[in-house]
Design a protein around this motif. Structure first.
Motif, PDB file in Angstrom:
ATOM      1  N   ALA A 189     -30.853  15.818  61.682  1.00 28.92           N
ATOM      2  CA  ALA A 189     -30.498  15.958  63.090  1.00 28.92           C
ATOM      3  C   ALA A 189     -31.653  15.525  63.978  1.00 28.92           C
ATOM      4  O   ALA A 189     -31.472  14.760  64.936  1.00 28.92           O
ATOM      5  N   SER A 190     -32.854  15.987  63.626  1.00 33.60           N
ATOM      6  CA  SER A 190     -33.975  15.651  64.498  1.00 33.60           C
ATOM      7  C   SER A 190     -34.354  14.176  64.351  1.00 33.60           C
ATOM      8  O   SER A 190     -34.796  13.545  65.296  1.00 33.60           O
TER       9      SER A 190
ATOM     10  N   ALA B 204     -32.162  11.803  63.837  1.00 35.34           N
ATOM     11  CA  ALA B 204     -31.165  11.099  64.645  1.00 35.34           C
ATOM     12  C   ALA B 204     -31.587  11.140  66.115  1.00 35.34           C
ATOM     13  O   ALA B 204     -31.492  10.139  66.835  1.00 35.34           O
ATOM     14  N   HIS B 205     -32.090  12.276  66.528  1.00 31.88           N
ATOM     15  CA  HIS B 205     -32.565  12.421  67.903  1.00 31.88           C
ATOM     16  C   HIS B 205     -33.703  11.447  68.190  1.00 31.88           C
ATOM     17  O   HIS B 205     -33.710  10.740  69.187  1.00 31.88           O
TER      18      HIS B 205
ATOM     19  N   ASN C  88     -32.217   8.070  68.431  1.00 30.57           N
ATOM     20  CA  ASN C  88     -31.313   7.892  69.564  1.00 30.57           C
ATOM     21  C   ASN C  88     -32.056   7.662  70.877  1.00 30.57           C
ATOM     22  O   ASN C  88     -31.546   6.972  71.756  1.00 30.57           O
ATOM     23  N   GLN C  89     -33.221   8.247  70.980  1.00 32.16           N
ATOM     24  CA  GLN C  89     -33.990   8.060  72.225  1.00 32.16           C
ATOM     25  C   GLN C  89     -34.290   6.580  72.482  1.00 32.16           C
ATOM     26  O   GLN C  89     -33.897   6.050  73.508  1.00 32.16           O
TER      27      GLN C  89
ATOM     28  N   ARG D   5     -41.175  16.394  65.846  1.00 32.37           N
ATOM     29  CA  ARG D   5     -41.158  16.770  67.252  1.00 32.37           C
ATOM     30  C   ARG D   5     -39.762  17.196  67.718  1.00 32.37           C
ATOM     31  O   ARG D   5     -39.584  18.244  68.345  1.00 32.37           O
ATOM     32  N   SER D   6     -38.785  16.411  67.347  1.00 30.95           N
ATOM     33  CA  SER D   6     -37.435  16.709  67.795  1.00 30.95           C
ATOM     34  C   SER D   6     -36.939  18.009  67.201  1.00 30.95           C
ATOM     35  O   SER D   6     -36.242  18.790  67.847  1.00 30.95           O
TER      36      SER D   6
ATOM     37  N   MET E 220     -38.414  20.724  69.046  1.00 31.94           N
ATOM     38  CA  MET E 220     -37.821  20.799  70.377  1.00 31.94           C
ATOM     39  C   MET E 220     -36.452  21.472  70.316  1.00 31.94           C
ATOM     40  O   MET E 220     -36.104  22.303  71.146  1.00 31.94           O
ATOM     41  N   MET E 221     -35.719  21.107  69.277  1.00 35.70           N
ATOM     42  CA  MET E 221     -34.390  21.658  69.104  1.00 35.70           C
ATOM     43  C   MET E 221     -34.471  23.178  68.959  1.00 35.70           C
ATOM     44  O   MET E 221     -33.599  23.907  69.377  1.00 35.70           O
TER      45      MET E 221
ATOM     46  N   ASN F 279     -36.771  24.916  70.309  1.00 39.38           N
ATOM     47  CA  ASN F 279     -37.566  25.394  71.436  1.00 39.38           C
ATOM     48  C   ASN F 279     -38.976  25.791  71.026  1.00 39.38           C
ATOM     49  O   ASN F 279     -39.514  26.784  71.497  1.00 39.38           O
TER      50      ASN F 279
ATOM     51  N   ASP G  25     -38.163  11.461  78.261  1.00 38.10           N
ATOM     52  CA  ASP G  25     -38.437  10.137  77.692  1.00 38.10           C
ATOM     53  C   ASP G  25     -38.446   9.089  78.821  1.00 38.10           C
ATOM     54  O   ASP G  25     -37.410   8.816  79.431  1.00 38.10           O
TER      55      ASP G  25
ATOM     56  N   VAL H 282     -36.024   6.107  78.536  1.00 39.79           N
ATOM     57  CA  VAL H 282     -34.635   6.487  78.839  1.00 39.79           C
ATOM     58  C   VAL H 282     -34.469   6.617  80.361  1.00 39.79           C
ATOM     59  O   VAL H 282     -33.476   6.157  80.933  1.00 39.79           O
TER      60      VAL H 282
ATOM     61  N   HIS I 209     -32.582  18.483  75.516  1.00 40.35           N
ATOM     62  CA  HIS I 209     -33.779  18.876  74.755  1.00 40.35           C
ATOM     63  C   HIS I 209     -35.024  18.230  75.319  1.00 40.35           C
ATOM     64  O   HIS I 209     -35.222  17.038  75.201  1.00 40.35           O
ATOM     65  N   MET I 210     -35.800  19.091  75.931  1.00 40.12           N
ATOM     66  CA  MET I 210     -37.070  18.599  76.483  1.00 40.12           C
ATOM     67  C   MET I 210     -38.139  19.612  76.116  1.00 40.12           C
ATOM     68  O   MET I 210     -37.854  20.798  75.972  1.00 40.12           O
TER      69      MET I 210
ATOM     70  N   ALA J 130     -29.576  13.554  72.821  1.00 37.48           N
ATOM     71  CA  ALA J 130     -29.710  12.588  71.716  1.00 37.48           C
ATOM     72  C   ALA J 130     -29.345  13.232  70.394  1.00 37.48           C
ATOM     73  O   ALA J 130     -29.299  12.570  69.363  1.00 37.48           O
ATOM     74  N   PHE J 131     -29.144  14.561  70.430  1.00 39.83           N
ATOM     75  CA  PHE J 131     -28.664  15.227  69.201  1.00 39.83           C
ATOM     76  C   PHE J 131     -27.183  14.971  69.066  1.00 39.83           C
ATOM     77  O   PHE J 131     -26.454  14.951  70.058  1.00 39.83           O
ATOM     78  N   THR J 132     -26.773  14.806  67.840  1.00 42.43           N
ATOM     79  CA  THR J 132     -25.397  14.362  67.646  1.00 42.43           C
ATOM     80  C   THR J 132     -24.458  15.486  67.265  1.00 42.43           C
ATOM     81  O   THR J 132     -23.283  15.261  67.044  1.00 42.43           O
TER      82      THR J 132
ATOM     83  N   LYS K 269     -26.307  10.435  73.672  1.00 38.71           N
ATOM     84  CA  LYS K 269     -27.104   9.206  73.611  1.00 38.71           C
ATOM     85  C   LYS K 269     -26.802   8.516  72.284  1.00 38.71           C
ATOM     86  O   LYS K 269     -26.526   9.212  71.294  1.00 38.71           O
ATOM     87  N   PRO K 270     -26.918   7.209  72.155  1.00 36.96           N
ATOM     88  CA  PRO K 270     -27.187   6.278  73.252  1.00 36.96           C
ATOM     89  C   PRO K 270     -25.971   6.149  74.194  1.00 36.96           C
ATOM     90  O   PRO K 270     -24.836   6.193  73.728  1.00 36.96           O
TER      91      PRO K 270
END
Lengths: 718, 148
Positions: A488-489, A491-492, A495-496, A571-572, A575-576, A578, B25, B28, B70-71, B97-99, B118-119
């Motif tokens: 998942a992370s 993919a994140h 995706n960015q 990182r993602s 972040m996911m 928190n 980002d 983005v 998500h930041m 961006a999480f699916t 995203k995308p």
């Protein structure tokens, strides 16, 4: 074979040539004998043919004797038929033969080595058999024949013949045997100093002899016996320095010269008749020869004993060196050490080949692992030793055996055969065979121990290799399952940049529809697209590096770079959940030597662990702190600190496989982490923090020498 | 956090709707703002929730808010909840961006008008923003001078 050569020095010659040579020697020596007589007396004052025959019979095998006697008979006929009646010629040959046969048979019967006169016993047998008994007995027959056929006085003939033959046997036999059987090789092996010494002896002797010859022929001097004393120093010199062979050579020269002078009437002694003088001289020479030959033998014997002791001491010293030789050798150098010692021992044993064997992997046969050869032209054996000799067969050999013409000692530890040590072709300078075998056994004991060490280290290496393979496989498998958790992370993270790329591209297309299009903005868009594409590529590369399968590959790595990479990857995920991963890394690069994927796995595991520990933990501040630096002893340390639930168990327990406190997971993470760290010669420990949470420390040996490699390592990271 | 405003030269007399983008980002942020600007929107971008909340109160209230879920620091969902607590009327579109579905549904719970994955395709984005702006015009929130 060299041993056969020694038994029959004529063996190399043709069956006809050797007897012909003997006949020639007989012929020449008979003429010399004739020249050394007082006509009309038949017996010569020095009659070398009999001694020549004795030498021949000593040096040739008994079944061939008839050949040489026949050849000598022909020579005898040719020489003597012109002087005396055929019947007497035949009878005299028979008496001559009887002397040689008695002498040779006696020596062969009573001497332990009839062709050597280097011990007191051997010389005593020579004196008793060839020097006394043979001329003594044969002279009765000879005197009888001569007195019967030629009417000469029986006792006069017997006395002359006995004394002259005694002298010739004592001087010619040891001298000739010495020259024929060992003279050539002795001369080639002798040192320069020894050759000079021998030359000086001969020269001195010739000077004295020629002086005597000249003076006695000029003056018929009455004080000859005094001058004869001059020979004694030469005889003593020869006895002390050149053995029985050298002594008898000198005696022969002196006797020949004196007899020649005597028969020419140049020798007078207290106004005696010349024949009486000769007899006195003969007696005098014989009386000198006996103690001198004995003295030479005693000195020889003493020297041999000393040589034997010296040689034995050298061997003991070599053995002492050998027993230490394999103790502190690294296993990688064992083979080289084996080869080195085979060469040393081969040289010491004067061997042609020395071969080290070991039991093959299937334990069915013996195979050559090292061999040494004295000459490059005949290389030692290779491959399987002897299909008919199994390790089991060798085990039954208690001490040594013969195999393929080698002397073979088994290498055993307890009841287990490890291999063998085989030696070929050594004469070992007169060292008895049993002694040689005993020495080889001693060497074999040391080799057995070394071979055992080599085998057990090979087994350990094999075990370690399979262990390492298993660890690599397990690490890889857990990396793969780890990646599953991170999908998942990941993919994140992908995706960015993809969002950036797609959005920018679509915006650019819209801009192209405007008139005029904003070129600067389009350029900026393209730059953003390129940067995003690279970012995605790097992410894929990180993932690929982590899941890469392959053997451990140790390279210099900067732990700071490695930690940053991992943090980016997770990182993602953080972040996911928190959570925040904070890096507090040392300013300078921290080099270690390690496998990139495996060390990344260590950090990923610790970070995932920290995140799991902080999930839903009310006391958590959401911070994971990764620090790097050097310890007091300059090792590289990376710590991962969380503010999670902390460790409930002791340090050791948490690293055990299948130990877990989580609802999910197999409990392999920390166990694999530790096995990776330990494979990198590092250590890992975990402890609770005073303010809550836990911290894990990974300590790895610093690759300080790799400072110069920093550029290289940076390149590898990219 | 820095914020900046893309403005196009005035073409029409009617003021263009303002869209605020909150995403950590930068790439983005730039890509989305370029699409929106090329379709006639005014755009302001913010690198974090905190930066948006610090937006000067005198500014025009946006017609639509695009927020990344998500930041680092305060998440998009937390921002949504905080704005709801402040009686926010600006329609919020969440972006992630999480699916996984969980991200999608959690967004709606917080009162967002839409959740985009995203995308982002430009047409889907513009449709969503158009809907939100329309919704905003209908409720008259864009004329409000209440600061976020």
């Amino acid at each position: 074979m060299s041993s056969v050569k020694k038994v029959t020095p004529f063996a190399g010659l043709d069956v006809l040539i050797a007897p012909a040579l003997v006949a020639l020697a007989y012929f020449v020596s008979a003429h010399i004998g004739f020249a050394l007589r007082f006509p009309p007396a038949t017996p010569s004052v020095m009659w070398p043919p009999n001694a020549i025959l004795t030498v021949t019979l000593l040096l040739t095998p008994r079944p061939h004797w008839w050949r040489y006697l026949l050849a000598a008979f022909v020579a005898h006929l040719v020489v003597e038929l012109q002087f005396i009646s055929p019947l007497l010629v035949v009878v005299l040959f028979a008496t001559n033969c009887s002397e040689s046969l008695i002498a040779a048979s006696f020596l062969r019967r009573f001497s332990d080595s009839p062709r050597r006169f280097d011990t007191l016993r051997r010389v005593a047998v020579l004196i008793a058999g060839a020097g006394f008994l043979a001329p003594f007995l044969s002279s009765f027959l000879d005197a009888g024949a001569v007195s019967l056929f030629l009417n000469e006085s029986y006792w006069s003939v017997w006395r002359t013949r006995f004394l002259s033959n005694m002298l010739t046997e004592l001087t010619i036999v040891p001298a000739a045997v010495f020259v024929i059987s060992g003279g050539a090789s002795l001369l080639s092996k002798a040192s320069r100093m020894r050759l000079i010494e021998g030359g000086a002896l001969v020269a001195g002797l010739l000077v004295v002899l020629s002086t005597l010859a000249v003076e006695s022929s000029l003056f018929a001097a009455p004080d000859v016996p005094l001058r004869r004393i001059f020979f004694l120093p030469f005889l003593l010199w020869a006895a002390v320095r050149f053995g029985a062979g050298g002594t008898s050579l000198v005696l022969l020269v002196i006797a020949s010269a004196v007899m020649w002078m005597g028969t020419r009437g140049h020798l007078t002694f207290l106004a005696m008749r010349p024949e009486d003088t000769i007899r006195a001289v003969q007696l005098f020479l014989i009386l000198q020869a006996v103690p001198l030959l004995c003295l030479a033998a005693v000195i020889d014997e003493r020297q041999q004993t000393k040589d034997t002791i010296d040689e034995r001491l050298r061997f003991e010293k070599l053995l002492a060196h050998l027993s230490r030789a394999f103790v502190w050798v690294a296993s990688a150098d064992l083979d080289q050490r084996f080869q080195q010692w085979l060469k040393l021992l081969g040289g010491f044993f004067k061997a042609d080949h020395l071969v080290l064997l070991r039991v093959s992997a299937d334990r069915k046969e013996l195979e050559v692992i090292h061999s040494w050869s004295a000459s490059a032209e005949s290389p030692g054996p290779t491959g399987t030793w002897d299909p008919h000799l199994s390790p089991e067969g060798l085990r039954k050999v208690r001490r040594w055996t013969e195999s393929r013409g080698y002397l073979l000692c088994p290498l055993t530890i307890g009841d287990r055969v490890l291999g063998g040590l085989a030696l070929k072709g050594a004469e070992l300078g007169g060292i008895p065979r049993a002694e040689r075998a005993r020495r080889l056994e001693l060497v074999a004991e040391v080799f057995a121990n070394a071979l055992q060490r080599k085998q057990s280290e090979e087994e350990r290496d094999r075990f370690e290799f399979s262990n390492r393979q298993m660890r690599d496989e397990l690490a890889h498998a857990t990396r793969l399952s780890m990646m599953g958790e991170l999908t998942a992370s990941l993919a994140h993270e992908l995706n960015q940049p993809l969002t950036g790329i797609l959005g920018n591209a679509q915006a650019a297309r819209r801009m192209l529809d405007m008139s005029p299009p904003d070129i600067d903005e389009l350029r900026a868009i393209l730059s953003d697209i390129i940067a995003d594409d690279r970012r995605a590529g790097e992410m894929i590369l990180r993932v690929r590096n982590l899941v890469r399968k392959g053997a451990t590959e140790m390279k210099p790595l900067d732990m700071n770079v490695l930690v940053k990479d991992v943090a980016r990857l997770l990182r993602s995920d953080a972040m996911m959940r928190n959570l925040d991963i904070r890096l507090e890394l040392a300013a300078d690069p921290l080099f270690v030597k390690g496998d990139h994927a495996q060390l990344q796995q260590v950090i990923v595991n610790l970070l995932l662990n920290a995140m799991d520990a902080m999930a839903n933990h009310p006391g958590s501040d959401g911070q994971i702190v990764v620090r790097s630096g050097l310890t007091a002893d300059r090792s590289v340390e990376v710590s991962v600190r969380d503010s999670g639930i902390g460790l409930a168990q002791s340090n050791d327990r948490i690293f055990e496989p299948f130990f877990t406190t989580k609802a999910h997971g197999m409990g392999m993470g920390l166990s694999i982490t530790r096995s990776i760290v330990e494979a990198h010669e590092g250590s890992i420990r975990g402890e609770n923090c005073p303010g809550g949470g836990a911290v894990f420390y990974v300590v790895l040996p610093s690759q300080t020498s790799a400072r110069g490699l920093s550029a290289e390592a940076t390149r590898l990271h990219r | 956090m820095s914020s900046f405003r893309h403005r196009r030269p005035p073409e029409a007399s009617r003021p263009k709707p303002l869209v605020c983008i909150v995403d950590d980002d930068s790439s983005v942020r730039r890509a989305l703002s370029r699409i929106l600007i090329s379709s006639g929107y005014q755009v302001e971008v913010f690198g974090s929730a905190a930066a948006y909340l610090d937006r000067p109160g005198a500014g025009v209230l946006p017609a639509c808010l695009l927020v990344d879920i998500h930041m680092p620091g305060q998440s998009g969902l937390a921002l949504c909840r905080q704005l709801a607590a402040l009686s926010n009327t600006v329609p919020i579109i969440l972006v992630t961006a999480f699916t996984d579905l969980k991200a999608r549904t959690s967004g709606v719970d917080t009162g967002a008008v839409d959740v985009l994955m995203k995308p982002l395709d430009a047409d889907i984005l513009l449709q969503a923003v158009g809907r939100a702006v329309g919704h905003s015009a209908a409720t008259g929130s864009s004329s409000s001078k209440v600061a976020p």
